[in-house]
Design an enzyme around this catalytic site. Structure first.
Site, PDB file in Angstrom:
ATOM      1  N   CYS A   1      -5.481   0.962   6.388  1.00 48.89           N
ATOM      2  CA  CYS A   1      -6.393  -0.126   6.713  1.00 48.89           C
ATOM      3  C   CYS A   1      -5.686  -0.810   8.225  1.00 48.89           C
ATOM      4  O   CYS A   1      -4.715  -0.559   8.498  1.00 48.89           O
ATOM      5  CB  CYS A   1      -6.010  -1.211   5.592  1.00 48.89           C
ATOM      6  SG  CYS A   1      -4.332  -1.910   5.293  1.00 48.89           S
TER       7      CYS A   1
ATOM      8  N   HIS B   1       0.794  -1.125   0.112  1.00 39.61           N
ATOM      9  CA  HIS B   1       0.114  -0.048  -0.045  1.00 39.61           C
ATOM     10  C   HIS B   1       0.995   1.349   0.075  1.00 39.61           C
ATOM     11  O   HIS B   1       2.017   1.189   0.437  1.00 39.61           O
ATOM     12  CB  HIS B   1      -0.942   0.006   1.169  1.00 39.61           C
ATOM     13  CG  HIS B   1      -2.204  -0.918   1.136  1.00 39.61           C
ATOM     14  ND1 HIS B   1      -2.873  -1.311   2.253  1.00 39.61           N
ATOM     15  CD2 HIS B   1      -2.519  -1.930   0.146  1.00 39.61           C
ATOM     16  CE1 HIS B   1      -3.822  -2.340   1.784  1.00 39.61           C
ATOM     17  NE2 HIS B   1      -3.374  -2.495   0.326  1.00 39.61           N
TER      18      HIS B   1
ATOM     19  N   CYS C   1      -1.726  -1.607   7.540  1.00 33.63           N
ATOM     20  CA  CYS C   1      -0.738  -0.298   7.370  1.00 33.63           C
ATOM     21  C   CYS C   1      -0.829   0.377   8.771  1.00 33.63           C
ATOM     22  O   CYS C   1       0.149   0.908   8.941  1.00 33.63           O
ATOM     23  CB  CYS C   1      -1.484   0.585   6.204  1.00 33.63           C
ATOM     24  SG  CYS C   1      -1.547  -0.238   4.614  1.00 33.63           S
TER      25      CYS C   1
ATOM     26  N   GLY D   1     -24.680   1.341 -27.806  1.00 32.55           N
ATOM     27  CA  GLY D   1     -24.980   2.370 -28.549  1.00 32.55           C
ATOM     28  C   GLY D   1     -26.272   3.209 -27.705  1.00 32.55           C
ATOM     29  O   GLY D   1     -26.544   2.996 -26.448  1.00 32.55           O
TER      30      GLY D   1
ATOM     31  N   GLU E   1       1.148   4.142   1.772  1.00 33.41           N
ATOM     32  CA  GLU E   1       1.748   4.259   3.036  1.00 33.41           C
ATOM     33  C   GLU E   1       3.002   3.626   3.327  1.00 33.41           C
ATOM     34  O   GLU E   1       3.983   4.205   4.093  1.00 33.41           O
ATOM     35  CB  GLU E   1       0.897   4.546   4.462  1.00 33.41           C
ATOM     36  CG  GLU E   1       0.144   3.318   4.518  1.00 33.41           C
ATOM     37  CD  GLU E   1      -1.451   3.266   3.821  1.00 33.41           C
ATOM     38  OE1 GLU E   1      -2.358   3.389   4.515  1.00 33.41           O
ATOM     39  OE2 GLU E   1      -1.283   3.344   2.463  1.00 33.41           O
TER      40      GLU E   1
ATOM     41  N   LEU F   1     -11.914  -1.517 -29.004  1.00 24.83           N
ATOM     42  CA  LEU F   1     -12.477  -1.192 -27.754  1.00 24.83           C
ATOM     43  C   LEU F   1     -11.127  -1.711 -26.676  1.00 24.83           C
ATOM     44  O   LEU F   1     -11.094  -2.248 -25.667  1.00 24.83           O
ATOM     45  CB  LEU F   1     -13.457  -2.224 -27.084  1.00 24.83           C
ATOM     46  CG  LEU F   1     -14.840  -1.807 -27.594  1.00 24.83           C
ATOM     47  CD1 LEU F   1     -15.862  -2.708 -27.026  1.00 24.83           C
ATOM     48  CD2 LEU F   1     -15.222  -0.411 -27.457  1.00 24.83           C
TER      49      LEU F   1
END
Length: 388
Positions: free
Chosen positions: A89, A64, A98, A308, A66, A218
């Site tokens: 977290c 993460h 963390c 569409g 941090e 795409l």
């Protein structure tokens, strides 16, 4: 008002906490195309008014933000301030908690833009930091932080993707001429920005008509993007030819079909690497609500719908769209038979029109890009039936 966390030398410009938090946002944005269903998070460590280390989360299984920043800072982190756009977290997942790393580092204050909606976190990170004697200042640029991770916030709560409708249109709202020509309504800069939008979504959806008319690939054609989003295609009865670009191997494809789809074609598609999901249809229409649930189970947190007009109409009518982005080109197409951006039922009274909120505008090249969020109907989320 948030207290200033800097200690500048005499004569130096005073740096406000908002500037450090905005830097955390920029770090988070840098890897937004990589994080998938994880939130995009950036971290900035500041001491005596100077940035001493930064970090940003990259992918689901990587450390993460941090943790990365604190590792760079080392012992210098003791007594410093930590800026982060999402609550740290406090649970074991793909990474250790963390908050434990922050506490051990000797950080004095944590500035967090917003809390984490994940019930495994949900304020626990803040509580543990406070219990360890670390001052927590939360809510700094909270609105911007939640918008940055809007897909994550919806997905973690509802387990379905955040849905964005995207179209290029003329000033009078047309996406194609009466003959069906649509390339290119938007300018070159606008088309490049469209590729950026594809890159920060996990999946892109189109209906049968768009594939037949435009044969789009795409894919994201930006150098920095290595992982392509999932292409989601709707084709109930097998109208799309096997040679269509959406079935090539340049990106993964998920095709939704019905029992009426030719079995022989399914086998050939699977050999090309295309995943196939069979769903019932009613009057030739798929249940879009069910499709969103399936995508959610596949951990798809963000969906970009590129067409569409019938597909747009179904998402809007059934309250399933969260956001719309329209690239308005400086042209007027006109004509009664030119194609409008959104089809569906006719509205007789303006009070029945679909309302948007939190509008924003930016000029990209020659195009004016308008973004807005749908005001949800009181009836709430309903299953939808979509034309292909």
């Amino acid at each position: 008002m948030v207290a200033n966390s800097t200690n500048p030398m005499a004569g130096e410009k005073l740096i406000q906490p908002e500037q450090f938090m905005k830097k955390a946002f920029r770090l988070a944005e840098r890897n937004r195309h990589l994080t998938g269903y994880d939130p995009a998070v950036g971290c900035v460590i500041v001491k005596a008014g100077r940035v001493i280390a930064t970090g940003s989360h990259r992918e689901v299984t990587t450390p993460h933000a941090e943790v990365i920043a604190l590792k760079k800072a080392g012992r210098a982190a003791r007594g410093a301030d930590l800026y982060i756009n999402l609550e740290p977290c406090a649970h074991w997942g793909n990474n250790p908690p963390c908050v434990e790393v922050i506490i051990k580092s000797g950080i004095k204050r944590v500035f967090a833009a917003t809390g984490d909606p994940n019930p495994l976190v949900g304020g626990k990170g803040f509580r543990k930091l406070k219990q360890a004697g670390i001052r927590v200042i939360k809510g700094l640029l909270q609105k911007e932080a939640r918008q940055l991770n809007e897909a994550f916030f919806k997905y973690i709560r509802k387990e379905v993707p955040f849905v964005t409708l995207k179209a290029a249109a003329s000033l009078d709202g047309k996406i194609a001429t009466s003959s069906g020509q649509s390339r290119w309504i938007s300018g070159q800069s606008g088309r490049r920005h469209s590729h950026y939008l594809r890159s920060i979504h996990q999946a892109i959806m189109v209906g049968t008509g768009t594939v037949i008319k435009d044969n789009p690939e795409l894919t994201v054609r930006l150098r920095r993007v290595k992982k392509q989003p999932l292409r989601v295609v709707l084709d109930a009865v097998g109208v799309i030819p096997l040679e269509a670009k959406v079935f090539n191997r340049k990106a993964p494809t998920l095709l939704f079909v019905s029992d009426e789809y030719p079995f022989s074609k399914i086998g050939r598609l699977k050999k090309k690497g295309v995943a196939v999901e069979n769903l019932p249809v009613r009057k030739g229409r798929f249940d879009l609500g069910r499709i969103l649930q399936i995508l959610g189970k596949k951990r798809i947190a963000s969906l970009l719908v590129e067409g569409g007009a019938n597909l747009f109409g179904s998402f809007v009518e059934k309250n399933l769209a969260d956001k719309v982005i329209i690239f308005l080109a400086p042209v007027i197409i006109g004509g009664r038979h030119s194609l409008a951006a959104v089809a569906g039922r006719d509205i007789k009274f303006l009070k029945e029109a679909y309302q948007l909120k939190n509008l924003s505008y930016q000029k990209i090249g020659r195009d004016l890009v308008v973004e807005g969020y749908f005001v949800k109907k009181p009836a709430g989320l309903k299953t939808s039936l979509s034309k292909n």
